[in-house]
Design a protein around this motif. Structure first.
Motif, PDB file in Angstrom:
ATOM      1  N   MET B   1     105.934  58.391  33.830  1.00  0.00           N
ATOM      2  CA  MET B   1     105.474  58.213  32.500  1.00  0.00           C
ATOM      3  C   MET B   1     104.138  59.151  32.628  1.00  0.00           C
ATOM      4  N   ALA B   2     103.896  59.715  31.660  1.00  0.00           N
ATOM      5  CA  ALA B   2     102.586  60.627  31.776  1.00  0.00           C
ATOM      6  C   ALA B   2     101.344  59.512  31.701  1.00  0.00           C
ATOM      7  N   VAL B   3     100.386  59.990  32.573  1.00  0.00           N
ATOM      8  CA  VAL B   3      98.972  59.219  32.650  1.00  0.00           C
ATOM      9  C   VAL B   3      98.223  59.786  31.585  1.00  0.00           C
ATOM     10  N   ASP B   4      97.403  58.877  30.816  1.00  0.00           N
ATOM     11  CA  ASP B   4      96.177  59.668  30.045  1.00  0.00           C
ATOM     12  C   ASP B   4      95.621  58.276  29.394  1.00  0.00           C
ATOM     13  N   VAL B   5      94.559  57.861  30.343  1.00  0.00           N
ATOM     14  CA  VAL B   5      93.882  56.897  29.956  1.00  0.00           C
ATOM     15  C   VAL B   5      92.210  57.141  29.937  1.00  0.00           C
ATOM     16  N   LYS B   6      91.797  56.686  28.907  1.00  0.00           N
ATOM     17  CA  LYS B   6      90.513  56.952  28.400  1.00  0.00           C
ATOM     18  C   LYS B   6      89.483  55.651  28.686  1.00  0.00           C
ATOM     19  N   VAL B   7      88.521  55.568  29.334  1.00  0.00           N
ATOM     20  CA  VAL B   7      87.747  54.349  29.640  1.00  0.00           C
ATOM     21  C   VAL B   7      86.364  54.778  29.131  1.00  0.00           C
ATOM     22  N   VAL B   8      85.672  53.730  28.599  1.00  0.00           N
ATOM     23  CA  VAL B   8      84.369  53.933  27.984  1.00  0.00           C
ATOM     24  C   VAL B   8      83.460  52.603  28.803  1.00  0.00           C
ATOM     25  N   LEU B   9      82.407  53.369  29.510  1.00  0.00           N
ATOM     26  CA  LEU B   9      81.473  52.081  30.154  1.00  0.00           C
ATOM     27  C   LEU B   9      80.191  52.475  29.182  1.00  0.00           C
ATOM     28  N   ALA B  10      79.680  51.237  29.042  1.00  0.00           N
ATOM     29  CA  ALA B  10      78.511  51.162  28.088  1.00  0.00           C
ATOM     30  C   ALA B  10      77.349  50.114  28.719  1.00  0.00           C
ATOM     31  N   GLY B  11      76.351  50.803  28.681  1.00  0.00           N
ATOM     32  CA  GLY B  11      75.200  49.525  29.174  1.00  0.00           C
ATOM     33  C   GLY B  11      73.942  49.917  28.778  1.00  0.00           C
ATOM     34  N   VAL B  12      72.828  49.370  29.671  1.00  0.00           N
ATOM     35  CA  VAL B  12      71.366  49.678  29.504  1.00  0.00           C
ATOM     36  C   VAL B  12      70.623  50.552  30.553  1.00  0.00           C
ATOM     37  N   GLY B  13      70.181  51.653  30.539  1.00  0.00           N
ATOM     38  CA  GLY B  13      69.681  52.227  31.462  1.00  0.00           C
ATOM     39  C   GLY B  13      69.145  51.420  32.687  1.00  0.00           C
ATOM     40  N   GLY B  14      69.842  51.792  34.185  1.00  0.00           N
ATOM     41  CA  GLY B  14      69.426  50.949  35.113  1.00  0.00           C
ATOM     42  C   GLY B  14      70.558  50.115  35.607  1.00  0.00           C
ATOM     43  N   ASP B  58      97.194  63.058  34.130  1.00  0.00           N
ATOM     44  CA  ASP B  58      98.042  63.914  35.181  1.00  0.00           C
ATOM     45  C   ASP B  58      98.105  65.379  34.669  1.00  0.00           C
ATOM     46  N   LYS B  59      98.082  65.437  33.309  1.00  0.00           N
ATOM     47  CA  LYS B  59      98.289  67.018  33.221  1.00  0.00           C
ATOM     48  C   LYS B  59      97.029  67.570  32.233  1.00  0.00           C
ATOM     49  N   GLU B  60      96.962  67.419  30.932  1.00  0.00           N
ATOM     50  CA  GLU B  60      95.680  68.046  30.508  1.00  0.00           C
ATOM     51  C   GLU B  60      94.981  67.029  29.742  1.00  0.00           C
ATOM     52  N   GLY B  61      93.623  67.305  29.709  1.00  0.00           N
ATOM     53  CA  GLY B  61      92.724  66.268  29.114  1.00  0.00           C
ATOM     54  C   GLY B  61      91.355  67.007  28.880  1.00  0.00           C
ATOM     55  N   THR B  62      90.555  66.433  28.006  1.00  0.00           N
ATOM     56  CA  THR B  62      89.207  66.880  27.867  1.00  0.00           C
ATOM     57  C   THR B  62      88.183  65.714  28.410  1.00  0.00           C
ATOM     58  N   SER B  63      86.903  66.011  28.295  1.00  0.00           N
ATOM     59  CA  SER B  63      85.852  65.273  28.622  1.00  0.00           C
ATOM     60  C   SER B  63      85.506  64.426  27.256  1.00  0.00           C
ATOM     61  N   PRO B 163      94.728  53.413  35.961  1.00  0.00           N
ATOM     62  CA  PRO B 163      96.025  54.094  37.041  1.00  0.00           C
ATOM     63  C   PRO B 163      95.440  54.203  38.105  1.00  0.00           C
ATOM     64  N   VAL B 164      94.636  53.489  38.893  1.00  0.00           N
ATOM     65  CA  VAL B 164      94.328  53.342  40.276  1.00  0.00           C
ATOM     66  C   VAL B 164      94.507  52.169  40.993  1.00  0.00           C
ATOM     67  N   SER B 165      94.757  52.376  42.125  1.00  0.00           N
ATOM     68  CA  SER B 165      94.934  51.258  43.071  1.00  0.00           C
ATOM     69  C   SER B 165      93.851  50.565  43.491  1.00  0.00           C
TER      70      SER B 165
END
Lengths: 631, 199
Positions: B1-14, B58-63, B163-165
Motif C-alpha cells: 500500500m502507498a505510504v502517505d502520512v502527514k504529521v503536525v507537531l505543535a508546541g511552545v518555542g523551546g 513513498d512516491k510523491e509529496g510536498t512540504s 510508518p517507521v519502526s
C-alpha cells in the motif's frame, strides 16, 4: 545538526534543510568564498558553510552588513574564484548598490546573490519581491521549486554565472529554506585556493566613461542569456493538456500546483509549464505554451512578476490567449495548497472542495478558546530588564504626563519589547533606524527620546546615524542592548564578540569606545540585569542634553545558561514566597517574565522556565520582595 | 500500500517541536521513505507558538500541508494543539500533553478563564476521532525536562500511524546525538510509548 550530513559522500542520501541543500549545492559547485549577514530565513546557509568550510577549502565570514558581504564576494569573483553572498530579502536593500554597479562590469568567477525572501513575513517587516531588484540590476534569476531543486540549482547558478560572466540572483523563500527533504548528495568540484586579480581599470573602475560602454555590453550579454534559458532544464513544458486550460507556475508554487491538479482530479486535461528562471523568461517556450492554450493562469507568489512579462510576450507575439494571474492568486502572503486550489477552481469554473468549511468552522471555534502566543523575550533576558528600567524612569521622572518618553527601536530580539506588558517600542523602520529616527524626532517634538538598538544592529548600521546625531546636535538617549551575540538568528558573532565566524580569536571592538569616538556627550556601561544601576544611568542620560549613550550589557541568557551548565555550574532559581505575596500582580502586569504564572489564584514561578536572572528579586519588580532564591 | 502520512507537531518555542520533526523525518529516510518537512524558525525562540509539519511518503509529496489533511497531531502543549488542529482530518488522531503554558502576554482579565485545560481537551475530543491526553511534562521531568518532545513522539508512535519502526527511530537517536543524550531520549521515547500504548 548531526541529523543531516551536509559533508557526506556523493551518492549518500540525507535529510537536508532547504538552506543546507543550497549550501551543499554551492559546495558541489566549487565555492571558494561565502559571506553573509545573519537574517531569517537565510542564516542557515552560511551557518552550514562555516561548519564544513575547512573540509572544502571555503573561506566564510559574517560581514558587518549585507553591503560589505556583497563587496567581499564580488572581489572573489573578480579574482576568478567562485563566491556566494546570502541574505534575507530585506538585506538586498542594503546590498543593492554594489550589485547595481557590478552587474555592468560582469564577472570572472561564478557569483550568486542569494535573496531569501520572506513570503508570509514570518520574521520580516516587508514581503518585498526581490525579483524586481534583480530585473532592475540585470541579474538573471534562478528560482527553485523546493529543497531538492534548490540543491541542483545552486550549483547550476554558479556554473551559469561563470559561463556568461554575469552575477546571478538565487531567489528562495522561507518555505523553501525552512523545508527539509531527503537529498542525494552529488560530487564536489574542488576549488583553487588562490585567485588572480587581472588589473583592468577600464572594467573595474566604474567611471561614467566606462559605465556607458559597459551598459551597452550588458544589454548584449543579456540578450544572449535570454537565448540560453530556452534550453536549461529548469524551464520546461511539463504537460501539454487538451489545449483549453494551462498553468504557468514559478518557484515554490510548482509542487503545490501539481498537488492541486490531483486534488481537483484534473489529470492530464490541463497544460503545465514550469519556470525556473523568471528573468529572463524563455520567451519562445512561453509563446509556444500560450499559442497552444486558450486560457492560461500564472501561479506565483507575491507580485505578478512573471505574469506581466507573459502578458507582454503575448502582445509581442500577437497571441490572443486569455492570461490571468493575480485575479485568482493572492498578492499578499504565501500561496499554499488552499490558495492554489481555490484560485485554480475559480479559474476553471469548478466548485472548490468543501473540506475547507469544516476547517474554517474549527478554526473559528478554536480562536475563541485560545490566546495568541506571540514570540516574547526569554525568561532571564537582559533586554526585558532594560526596557523595564526605561519604563521605571519614565514614571519616576513624571514624564508620562508630558506625553511620555518616545521610544524608537530597531531590529532584533529586542523588537519584542513591543509586546505587553513592556510596550516599550514606539517605532521601528529598518536596521539601524532607531538612532536616525530619534535624531529626526528630537528636532520636531518636545518629548524625551530614549531609543534602543542591539549590538549586532549597532555595528551593522548604527554608527553613521550616531555620528549624524552628534554632528547635527540632536538631544537623544541611545541604549545599546548588548547581549554579545546576534541572538535571534542563532548566535552568530559580530565585531563586538572577539571571535570570527569560524571561532578564531580576533579583536573585540567595544561599543562604548565606538560611541566615544563618535563624539557622544556621555557614555555609560551598565549590566543589563543591574536594575538599580540601569535606572540611575538612564536618569542621568535623560537629564543630560546632547547625545547620551548607555550600553546595557549582559550575555544572551540562552547562551549564558548553556555555557554555565556545560561548566557544571548550577543555575540559581527564584520562587515566590507565598507568605509574602499579596497577589498585587505587578510582576505579571509590569515585568511579565514568561516564567511567572498564575494558576488557581496562586502566583508562582515555573522553575522549568526560570533562568535565574534574579531581576524579580528587585523591589522595583515586586514591592513585597516575595521572590526568593530556591535552595 | 502507498505510504502517505502527514504529521503536525505543535508546541511552545523551546519545547523542541522542530527538532523532534527532524528526528522523525530522518528516521523515515532510514526506512527508505521520502520526507518533506516544514518547521518554524527565526522569530519564534523561547515562548512563541512553534509548529513542524512532517510529511512521509513513498512516491510523491510536498512540504505544504493543507488544512483538514493531516493524519496525526502531536500537541506538545494544549493551547498549541488547539491552534493547529485545523490541519487535522476529521478521522485524525490527536496526542496531547495536558501541561498548560499560558502566554505571558495574556492580560489579567483573561488569565483565570484561559487556564481551564479541560475546555481545550473537550474541544479536541469533540472534533476528532481520537484524542489521547497525558501529562508528558511529568514523565519528562523524571528524566530531563528537555525531553518533552521525545516523550510526545513516543506517544505518537504508539498510535501506529507513523510508518517507521520504533527500533529505527531509536537508532536514529543514537546516530544523531551523543550517547548519553541519545539514551536519555530513548528512555523518554519508551516512557511516552508505554504510557499511551494502553490508551
Amino acid at each position: 545538526m548531526a541529523i543531516s550530513n551536509v559533508a557526506g559522500n556523493p551518492g549518500e542520501k540525507t535529510l537536508l534543510l532547504g538552506n543546507e541543500a543550497i549550501a551543499r549545492g554551492f559546495i558541489e559547485g566549487g565555492l571558494r568564498v561565502a559571506a553573509s549577514y545573519p537574517g531569517t530565513p537565510a542564516s542557515e546557509i552560511l551557518n552550514t558553510l562555516i561548519n564544513v568550510g575547512d573540509k572544502y577549502g571555503i573561506y566564510t565570514e559574517w560581514s558587518t552588513n549585507e553591503k560589505v558581504a556583497a563587496e567581499v564576494a564580488i572581489s572573489t569573483a573578480i579574482s576568478g574564484l567562485r563566491s556566494m553572498v546570502s541574505m534575507k530579502g530585506v538585506g538586498v536593500n542594503v546590498a543593492s548598490e554594489p550589485f547595481q554597479a557590478f552587474s555592468y562590469m560582469g564577472t570572472v568567477g561564478g557569483i550568486v546573490l542569494v535573496s531569501a525572501d520572506d513570503v508570509g513575513m514570518h520574521s520580516s517587516h516587508t514581503e518585498q519581491d526581490n525579483r524586481f531588484f534583480a530585473r532592475e540590476a540585470y541579474l538573471p534569476i534562478f528560482e527553485p521549486p523546493g529543497p531538492m531543486g534548490a540543491h541542483q540549482m545552486a550549483k547550476a547558478a554558479l556554473d551559469f554565472s561563470e559561463k556568461w560572466g554575469q552575477p546571478v540572483m538565487f531567489r528562495t523563500t522561507t518555505r523553501i529554506g525552512h523545508s527539509a527533504a531527503d537529498i542525494t548528495l552529488g560530487p564536489v568540484q574542488k576549488t583553487k585556493e588562490k585567485g588572480e586579480f587581472k588589473r583592468d581599470p577600464n572594467r573595474w573602475v566604474n567611471l561614467p566613461v566606462n559605465a556607458r560602454r559597459m551598459r551597452r555590453e550588458l544589454i548584449e550579454r543579456m540578450e544572449k542569456i535570454g537565448e540560453e534559458v530556452e534550453s536549461i532544464p529548469f524551464n520546461q513544458i511539463v504537460a501539454e493538456g487538451d489545449g483549453q486550460f494551462g498553468v504557468i507556475s514559478c518557484g515554490v508554487t510548482f509542487n503545490v500546483v501539481r498537488e492541486a491538479f490531483k486534488d481537483l482530479g484534473l489529470g492530464d486535461k490541463i497544460g503545465l509549464m514550469k519556470i525556473g528562471t523568471p528573468y529572463p523568461l524563455p520567451k519562445k517556450m512561453v509563446q509556444q505554451f500560450l499559442a497552444s492554450n486558450e486560457r492560461v493562469l500564472i501561479v506565483e507568489e507575491v507580485e505578478p512578476f512573471v505574469e506581466t512579462q507573459v502578458k507582454s510576450l503575448a502582445h509581442e507575439g500577437s497571441l490572443s490567449t486569455q492570461i490571468l494571474g493575480k485575479e485568482h492568486i493572492p498578492l499578499a502572503g504565501e500561496s499554499g495548497p488552499r490558495e492554489v486550489v481555490m484560485g485554480l477552481s475559480q479559474f476553471m469554473g469548478m466548485e472548490p472542495p468543501n473540506r475547507f468549511e469544516r476547517a474554517d468552522r474549527i478554526w473559528k471555534e478554536a480562536q475563541a478558546l485560545i490566546p495568541p502566543r506571540p514570540p516574547v523575550l526569554c525568561p532571564g533576558c537582559g533586554h526585558r530588564t532594560a526596557f523595564f528600567a526605561i519604563n521605571v524612569v519614565e514614571k519616576k521622572l513624571g514624564l508620562k504626563k508630558e506625553g511620555g518618553i518616545v521610544k524608537p527601536s530597531d531590529i532584533g530580539c529586542y523588537t519584542l519589547g513591543y509586546q505587553s506588558p513592556l510596550n516599550a517600542v514606539d517605532t521601528n523602520y529598518c536596521m539601524g533606524s532607531s538612532i536616525g529616527a530619534s535624531s529626526g524626532f528630537s528636532h520636531v517634538i518636545d518629548n524625551k527620546i530614549v531609543c534602543t538598538i542591539g549590538d549586532s544592529t549597532f555595528f551593522h548600521s548604527g554608527i553613521p546615524p550616531l555620528l549624524n546625531a552628534v554632528y547635527n546636535k540632536a538631544d537623544i538617549n541611545v541604549v545599546v542592548l548588548d547581549n554579545s551575540t546576534t541572538a535571534m538568528t542563532g548566535f552568530q558573532p559580530h565585531p563586538g564578540v572577539g571571535t570570527t565566524a569560524t571561532g578564531q580569536d580576533t579583536k573585540c571592538i567595544l561599543i562604548e569606545d565606538v560611541a566615544r569616538a563618535c563624539g557622544a556627550d556621555t557614555v555609560d556601561v551598565v549590566g543589563s540585569l543591574d536594575l538599580d544601576g540601569l535606572v540611575e544611568a538612564l536618569e542621568k542620560a535623560v537629564n543630560t542634553s546632547g547625545v547620551s549613550v548607555v550600553v546595557a550589557r549582559q550575555p544572551c541568557v540562552l547562551l549564558d545558561v548553556r555555557t554555565r551548565l556545560k561548566k557544571g555550574e548550577k543555575i540559581k532559581k527564584y520562587q515566590v514566597d507565598q507568605e509574602l505575596c499579596t497577589k498585587c500582580e505587578l510582576c505579571l502586569n509590569l515585568f511579565g517574565c514568561p516564567a511567572f504564572r498564575k494558576i488557581d489564584d496562586v502566583i508562582d514561578v515555573d522553575l522549568a522556565l526560570c533562568n535565574g536572572c534574579a531581576a524579580c528579586a528587585n523591589i522595583l519588580v515586586c514591592p513585597q520582595e516575595a521572590f526568593k532564591e530556591v535552595d | 500500500m502507498a505510504v502517505d502520512v502527514k504529521v503536525v507537531l505543535a508546541g511552545v518555542g523551546g519545547q523542541g517541536a522542530v527538532l523532534a520533526g527532524y528526528v522523525l523525518a530522518a528516521s523515515a529516510i532510514k526506512e527508505g521513505l521520502s520526507v518533506r518537512t516544514y518547521g518554524d524558525m527565526g522569530m519564534s525562540r523561547r515562548g512563541g507558538s512553534v509548529s513542524s509539519f512532517v510529511n512521509i511518503f513513498d512516491k510523491e509529496g510536498t512540504s505544504a500541508t493543507a488544512v483538514g489533511t493531516a493524519d496525526l497531531l502531536v500537541g506538545l502543549e494544549p493551547i498549541e494543539a488547539v491552534r493547529y488542529c485545523k490541519y487535522l482530518k476529521e478521522d485524525g488522531i490527536v496526542v496531547v500533553n495536558s501541561y498548560l503554558i499560558l502566554p505571558s502576554t495574556v492580560g489579567k482579565k483573561d488569565r483565570a478563564e484561559l487556564s481551564e485545560v479541560e475546555n481545550l481537551l473537550e474541544f479536541l475530543k469533540k472534533n476528532f476521532k481520537k484524542t489521547i491526553v497525558f501529562d508528558a511534562n511529568k514523565i519528562a521531568c523524571e528524566i530531563n525536562s528537555l525531553t518533552t518532545n521525545i516523550v510526545m513522539l513516543g506517544a505518537a508512535f504508539s498510535t501506529g500511524k507513523i510508518p517507521v519502526s520504533t527500533e529505527t527511530f531509536k537508532q536514529t537517536l543514537r546516530d544523531s546525538f551523543a550517547p548519553e543524550i541519545a539514551e536519555m531520549n530513548i528512555e523518554a521515547f519508551e516512557r511516552g510509548y508505554d504510557e499511551c500504548n494502553r490508551k
